[in-house]
Design a protein around this motif. Structure first.
Motif, PDB file in Angstrom:
ATOM      1  N   ALA A 132      -3.162   3.371   4.138  1.00 15.59           N
ATOM      2  CA  ALA A 132      -4.489   3.875   4.507  1.00 15.59           C
ATOM      3  C   ALA A 132      -4.500   4.371   5.954  1.00 15.59           C
ATOM      4  N   SER A 133      -3.820   3.658   6.838  1.00 12.81           N
ATOM      5  CA  SER A 133      -3.791   4.045   8.242  1.00 12.81           C
ATOM      6  C   SER A 133      -3.085   5.385   8.430  1.00 12.81           C
ATOM      7  N   MET A 134      -1.932   5.558   7.778  1.00  9.33           N
ATOM      8  CA  MET A 134      -1.192   6.807   7.927  1.00  9.33           C
ATOM      9  C   MET A 134      -1.974   7.975   7.336  1.00  9.33           C
TER      10      MET A 134
ATOM     11  N   ILE B 208       1.939  12.258  -7.358  1.00  9.76           N
ATOM     12  CA  ILE B 208       0.664  12.548  -6.705  1.00  9.76           C
ATOM     13  C   ILE B 208      -0.185  11.286  -6.801  1.00  9.76           C
ATOM     14  N   HIS B 209      -0.737  10.859  -5.673  1.00 11.22           N
ATOM     15  CA  HIS B 209      -1.611   9.684  -5.706  1.00 11.22           C
ATOM     16  C   HIS B 209      -2.909   9.984  -4.978  1.00 11.22           C
ATOM     17  N   ASP B 210      -3.927   9.229  -5.303  1.00 13.07           N
ATOM     18  CA  ASP B 210      -5.242   9.476  -4.724  1.00 13.07           C
ATOM     19  C   ASP B 210      -5.411   8.703  -3.418  1.00 13.07           C
ATOM     20  N   ALA B 211      -6.626   8.786  -2.857  1.00 14.30           N
ATOM     21  CA  ALA B 211      -6.881   8.171  -1.554  1.00 14.30           C
ATOM     22  C   ALA B 211      -6.813   6.651  -1.613  1.00 14.30           C
ATOM     23  N   ASP B 212      -6.884   6.081  -2.805  1.00 10.50           N
ATOM     24  CA  ASP B 212      -6.781   4.629  -2.961  1.00 10.50           C
ATOM     25  C   ASP B 212      -5.351   4.177  -3.217  1.00 10.50           C
ATOM     26  N   GLY B 213      -4.402   5.134  -3.202  1.00 11.41           N
ATOM     27  CA  GLY B 213      -3.003   4.782  -3.414  1.00 11.41           C
ATOM     28  C   GLY B 213      -2.597   4.720  -4.864  1.00 11.41           C
ATOM     29  N   ALA B 214      -3.494   5.084  -5.786  1.00 16.48           N
ATOM     30  CA  ALA B 214      -3.180   5.038  -7.216  1.00 16.48           C
ATOM     31  C   ALA B 214      -2.461   6.320  -7.629  1.00 16.48           C
ATOM     32  N   ILE B 215      -1.338   6.181  -8.315  1.00 17.61           N
ATOM     33  CA  ILE B 215      -0.573   7.330  -8.779  1.00 17.61           C
ATOM     34  C   ILE B 215      -1.307   7.977  -9.946  1.00 17.61           C
ATOM     35  N   VAL B 216      -1.588   9.294  -9.814  1.00 14.01           N
ATOM     36  CA  VAL B 216      -2.307  10.011 -10.862  1.00 14.01           C
ATOM     37  C   VAL B 216      -1.372  10.895 -11.684  1.00 14.01           C
ATOM     38  N   ASP B 217      -0.192  11.182 -11.149  1.00 14.46           N
ATOM     39  CA  ASP B 217       0.771  11.989 -11.911  1.00 14.46           C
ATOM     40  C   ASP B 217       2.149  11.796 -11.278  1.00 14.46           C
ATOM     41  N   ALA B 218       3.182  11.989 -12.091  1.00 11.40           N
ATOM     42  CA  ALA B 218       4.559  11.864 -11.609  1.00 11.40           C
ATOM     43  C   ALA B 218       5.456  12.699 -12.503  1.00 11.40           C
TER      44      ALA B 218
ATOM     45  N   ASP C 273       3.417  -0.552  -5.133  1.00  6.47           N
ATOM     46  CA  ASP C 273       4.136  -1.185  -6.246  1.00  6.47           C
ATOM     47  C   ASP C 273       5.537  -0.606  -6.380  1.00  6.47           C
ATOM     48  N   VAL C 274       5.722   0.583  -5.835  1.00  6.09           N
ATOM     49  CA  VAL C 274       7.010   1.280  -5.916  1.00  6.09           C
ATOM     50  C   VAL C 274       7.780   1.167  -4.611  1.00  6.09           C
ATOM     51  N   ASP C 275       7.068   1.360  -3.493  1.00 11.03           N
ATOM     52  CA  ASP C 275       7.686   1.346  -2.170  1.00 11.03           C
ATOM     53  C   ASP C 275       7.610  -0.067  -1.603  1.00 11.03           C
ATOM     54  N   THR C 276       8.764  -0.720  -1.463  1.00 13.47           N
ATOM     55  CA  THR C 276       8.777  -2.109  -0.994  1.00 13.47           C
ATOM     56  C   THR C 276       8.364  -2.233   0.463  1.00 13.47           C
ATOM     57  N   GLU C 277       8.437  -1.128   1.216  1.00 13.68           N
ATOM     58  CA  GLU C 277       8.109  -1.186   2.637  1.00 13.68           C
ATOM     59  C   GLU C 277       6.663  -0.778   2.918  1.00 13.68           C
ATOM     60  N   ALA C 278       5.884  -0.467   1.869  1.00 10.82           N
ATOM     61  CA  ALA C 278       4.501  -0.018   2.038  1.00 10.82           C
ATOM     62  C   ALA C 278       3.532  -1.155   1.742  1.00 10.82           C
ATOM     63  N   ASP C 279       2.342  -1.071   2.327  1.00 10.09           N
ATOM     64  CA  ASP C 279       1.255  -1.996   2.033  1.00 10.09           C
ATOM     65  C   ASP C 279      -0.052  -1.218   2.124  1.00 10.09           C
TER      66      ASP C 279
END
Length: 735
Positions: A333-335, A290-300, A322-328
Motif C-alpha cells: 500500500a505504501s509503495m 494485474i491486481h487491484d488497489a487492495d492487492g487482489a489479483i484480478v487476472d494473470a 500470498d505469492v511474494d514472500t517479501e511483500a506485506d
C-alpha cells in the motif's frame, strides 16, 4: 361553470385599468371570486398602468378614459410589451372601436353588460388569453431549444419520406460538413440521399434493416458508409424511427445522423491494440498479473500460473503477498500510494510456488486506470539463472583479481578507445609483478594512453604490438629490449584481444623479464658451441688413430692368429661406442621445438632395425600417436633397445624379448632380462653408470637427455617378468 376548477393553477396577475374606481374594485372582486388563480390589480389612469406593466400577465382596459382612450393605451402597451395579452373591456360597443382595436393588435374585445355573468366570461377570456400566450412562449422556447440543440449536434437531423431513395423533406444541423451537400440541395432533391450519398455497397442492407424496424414499430440504429460530394468515404451512425399517420401508415422517417469515421478508426486501433495486448499478455515469456488497489489479483497469464503451479481460477482472488514472500499489505500500500498513472517501479522479490519452493524474480510494476479505478500491472521474470551467473561472475572476478594481483608474470589491461582510424590504448590496470618488473607504478599509468604515459620510443614499441593485436584480432607474441625506468630488460610477452559482440574492447598483456634467461641461453649456446667444437675435435682426433689401429689390427690378424688380438678388437669397439655416445651427448641442444604427430609403433620399428639385436625379439603393444621430434624419439628407442640387449642373459637359450606398451600419460620399454636392483635404480641415468662389461654408461644418460628435451619424465621400475621397465611419462598425445 366554475372557472376555478381549471387544471391551470399557476397565478395569473391581471392589471385592470378603468377610470371608475368603484367599477374597478367591483370587477376585481368578481374576477378573483370566479377564478381563484386570478390576482387583479386596479389602476384608474393609463399613466399609472404603464408604470405597472411589469410583473403582470394580462391587461384589461376600458375604452373611454380621460388621459388616453383604450386604443391609444393599447398602442403604448404594444410599444413596451408587444407580447402582453390585452383585453378591451368597454361599455362603448361599436364596430368602429372593435375594428380599431383589432388593427392595434388587441388580444380580445368584450363589451360591458349588466349583471355579474359578464365577469365569468371575462375571467374565461383572461385565462384563455394568458394560457395561449404562455403556450406560445413555451413553444417558442421549445423551438429555440430545439434549434440550439440541432445547431450544436455533431451531425444532422432529418425528416424524409419512406420511399426508395429516401427523399428529404427537412434537413437540419451539420449537413454540409457531413456530406458536402447543403441542406437545401437535399430538400430540393438536387441530391438524393439513398442514391447520391449512401455508399452503393451499403444501400440494400440499409433498406432491409430500416424496413424491418419500421414494420415492428421499433427505432432503428444503423452504421454505414456515405460518399461525400467531394468523393470521400465516411462512416456514419444513424438512429431514427417511422412516423405514422392517422391511418396507421408510415408517414415519414425522422432521425439523426453523425460522422463516426474517427470513432470507428479509433475503435479498430483499440481492437488491434487490445488484440496485441491480449497476445502479449497470454504469450509473454514473462509472468504477468494485474491486481487491484487492495492487492487482489484480478487476472494473470498462463506463464504466471505455470511458474507458480496454480490454475488460473486459483490465482484470481489471491493477494500479491500470498505469492511474494517479501511483500506485506502495508508495504504494498505504501509503495502504490507513491505511484501515479504511468509510473513504473522496478524491484526484486521472491515468489513462492504452490509446493512451497521459492525463486528470485525481478518485477516491473506500472499503475493503470481501468474503469475509473486504479489497477497495477506487474511483469515478473525468473532471475534464478541470472543470479547464478552474477554469482559466478563475482566468483570469477575474485579469482581474476587474485590471479591478477598475485601472478608472478607481469599483467596489464588496456581499454580500446576510438575507432580504426584513430584508435588509442588506455591503461586500466597493472599488477604488482608488472610494476616491479618495469619500475612503472599503476598510479602513473592508469587512465593514460601509451603515448601520454611514455612520450618516448617505448610507446611506439608497445603500440605496434598492440595495434597488430587489435587489427588481427588474435594474440601477438613479442620479445624486445625495453628501456624501462628500472633499467633495460628483455621482455617476452603476449598481447591478446578481448572481443565483445564482435568488437575488440580491451587488450590483455602478459609479460616476463627474460633478461637473465637470455643471458644464460647465450652462455649455454657459447658453451654448447665450444662443446660441439670439442666433440668435432674429439671425433677427428680419436677416430683417425682408432681407424689406423683397427686397420693395423686386421693386418696383424692375417699374419698372426692370437687370442690377445680379439681383446684388442673388443677394446677398439668399446672406444668407437664411447666416441659415438660422447658425440650424441655433446650435440644435444636441450630443447625440442619441431614437434609432429608420431606413431610409437613406427618409431620403435625404425629404431629396432638400426640396432644390433641378435636373437632378441620386439613386441609392440601400443597404437598410440604422440607429439614428438621423430628423429630424437627414434634415437631414444635405439638407446633403450641397445641397453636391453646389452644387459640380456648370455645363454642363447634365454633370448631376451623387448616390449613397447602404453602407460598413463606415456609409454614404456621393458625386457625380461635380469632387471636392475631397486637400490641401483636411482643411479642408472647417471653418466658412466653401467652393469654390462664394455658398456659406456652413457646410453641411459642419453635417454634422460632426449626425454628432458621433450619435457618428458623418465623412470626405472621392475618389469612384468622381473626384467627392467623404463617408463616415459608427461607425453602429449596427438590431437
Amino acid at each position: 361553470m366554475d372557472v376555478g376548477t381549471s387544471a391551470t393553477t399557476e397565478p395569473i396577475r391581471v392589471l385592470h385599468v378603468d377610470d371608475d374606481e368603484s367599477f374597478g374594485e367591483l370587477a376585481r372582486t368578481y374576477l378573483e371570486r370566479v377564478d381563484d388563480c386570478l390576482d387583479v390589480t386596479t389602476a384608474t389612469s393609463t399613466t399609472t398602468a404603464l408604470g405597472a406593466l411589469d410583473g403582470h400577465d394580462c391587461v384589461v382596459s376600458d375604452y373611454d378614459m380621460p388621459e388616453q382612450n383604450g386604443i391609444e393605451f393599447l398602442e403604448r402597451v404594444r410599444d413596451e410589451r408587444p407580447e402582453l395579452p390585452f383585453i378591451l373591456f368597454t361599455g362603448k360597443g361599436s364596430e368602429e372601436v372593435a375594428s380599431d382595436a383589432i388593427s392595434a393588435g388587441v388580444t380580445d374585445y368584450l363589451q360591458k353588460e349588466v349583471g355579474t355573468d359578464q365577469y365569468t366570461v371575462l375571467a374565461n377570456r383572461i385565462r384563455n388569453a394568458v394560457e395561449r400566450r404562455r403556450s406560445e412562449r413555451a413553444l417558442d422556447e421549445h423551438n429555440r431549444r430545439l434549434q440550439t440543440l440541432i445547431s450544436n449536434l455533431p451531425g444532422m437531423v432529418y425528416r424524409c419520406r419512406n420511399e426508395p431513395g429516401w427523399p428529404m423533406e427537412f434537413v437540419g444541423g451539420e449537413c454540409e460538413q457531413l456530406t458536402g451537400y447543403p441542406a437545401a440541395a437535399l430538400e430540393a432533391g438536387d441530391a438524393v440521399w439513398g442514391e447520391d450519398v449512401i455508399h452503393p455497397d451499403d444501400r440494400d442492407g440499409m433498406w432491409t434493416t430500416v424496413q424491418s424496424a419500421i414494420d415492428t414499430g421499433d427505432p432503428f440504429e444503423v452504421t454505414y458508409r456515405v460518399v461525400t460530394r467531394g468523393g470521400d468515404t465516411k462512416v456514419v451512425w444513424e438512429r431514427g424511427r417511422g412516423i405514422r399517420d392517422g391511418d396507421g401508415g408510415v408517414e415519414a422517417i425522422e432521425g439523426f445522423i453523425t460522422d463516426v469515421t474517427d470513432q470507428r478508426r479509433r475503435q479498430r486501433r483499440l481492437e488491434r491494440t487490445s488484440e496485441r495486448f491480449e497476445a502479449l499478455f497470454e504469450n509473454s515469456p514473462d509472468m504477468v498479473n494485474i491486481h487491484d488497489a487492495d492487492g487482489a489479483i484480478v487476472d494473470a497469464n498462463q506463464r504466471f500460473c505455470e511458474e507458480l503451479g496454480y490454475d488460473r481460477a486459483d490465482v484470481v482472488g489471491m493477494r500479491v503477498w500470498d505469492v511474494d514472500t517479501e511483500a506485506d499489505p502495508e508495504g504494498v500500500a505504501s509503495m502504490e500510494a507513491e505511484m501515479e498513472r504511468g509510473d513504473v517501479r522496478r524491484f526484486d522479490a521472491e515468489f513462492e510456488r504452490s509446493d512451497g519452493s521459492t525463486f528470485p524474480v525481478e518485477v516491473h510494476l506500472a499503475q493503470l486506470e481501468v474503469g475509473g479505478e486504479r489497477q497495477y500491472l506487474a511483469i515478473s521474470r525468473d532471475v534464478t539463472e541470472r543470479r547464478e551467473r552474477e554469482a559466478e561472475l563475482r566468483r570469477l572476478k575474485r579469482q581474476y583479481e587474485t590471479v591478477f594481483e598475485n601472478a608472478q608474470d607481469g599483467l596489464f589491461l588496456l581499454e580500446v578507445v576510438g575507432d580504426d582510424d584513430d584508435v588509442e590504448f588506455v591503461y586500466r590496470q597493472l599488477n604488482p609483478a608488472h610494476e616491479a618488473m618495469s619500475g612503472l607504478s599503476a598510479e602513473s599509468l592508469v587512465g593514460k594512453t601509451e603515448h601520454e604515459a611514455f612520450h618516448s620510443a617505448l610507446g611506439d614499441q608497445t603500440t605496434s604490438h598492440h595495434r597488430r593485436c587489435y587489427e588481427r584480432r588474435e594474440p601477438v607474441e613479442f620479445e624486445e629490449v625495453f628501456e624501462f625506468p628500472a633499467g633495460d630488460i628483455v621482455v617476452s610477452g603476449t598481447v591478446s584481444p578481448v572481443v565483445v559482440d564482435g568488437e575488440v574492447t580491451h587488450l590483455v598483456g602478459v609479460t616476463r623479464d627474460v633478461t637473465e634467461f637470455k643471458e644464460r641461453e647465450r652462455a649455454l649456446r657459447r658453451e654448447r658451441d665450444r662443446l660441439e667444437e670439442f666433440a668435432d675435435i674429439l671425433s677427428h682426433d680419436l677416430r683417425n688413430p682408432l681407424n689406423v689401429a683397427q686397420g693395423n689390427l686386421e693386418l696383424a690378424r692375417r699374419e698372426v692368429d692370437a687370442d690377445h688380438l680379439d681383446t684388442v678388437a673388443n677394446a677398439h669397439e668399446r672406444m668407437r661406442t664411447l666416441i659415438d655416445d660422447v658425440l650424441a651427448l655433446a650435440r644435444q641442444d636441450g630443447t625440442v621445438t619441431d614437434l609432429e604427430d608420431v606413431a610409437l609403433d613406427r618409431a620403435a620399428k625404425r629404431a629396432w632395425s638400426t640396432v644390433a639385436t641378435g636373437d632378441a625379439a620386439l613386441a609392440i603393444e601400443s597404437e598410440q600417436v604422440v607429439r614428438a621430434d621423430e628423429g630424437r624419439l627414434v634415437q631414444l628407442f635405439e638407446n633403450l633397445f641397445r641397453n636391453a640387449v646389452e644387459h640380456a642373459p648370455e645363454n642363447p637359450d634365454d633370448s631376451v624379448t623387448v616390449r613397447v606398451g602404453d602407460v598413463d600419460g606415456g609409454f614404456y620399454v621393458e625386457d625380461d632380462g635380469f632387471g636392475i636392483p631397486e637400490e641401483e635404480r636411482g643411479r642408472v641415468f647417471e653418466s658412466g653408470y653401467s652393469t654390462a662389461d664394455g658398456g659406456t654408461g652413457l646410453g641411459l644418460t642419453i635417454v634422460s637427455e632426449l626425454a628432458a628435451a621433450h619435457g618428458w619424465d623418465v623412470a626405472v621400475t621392475e618389469g612384468t617378468d622381473e626384467g627392467t621397465r623404463i617408463e616415459v611419462t608427461g607425453v602429449e598425445p596427438a590431437e
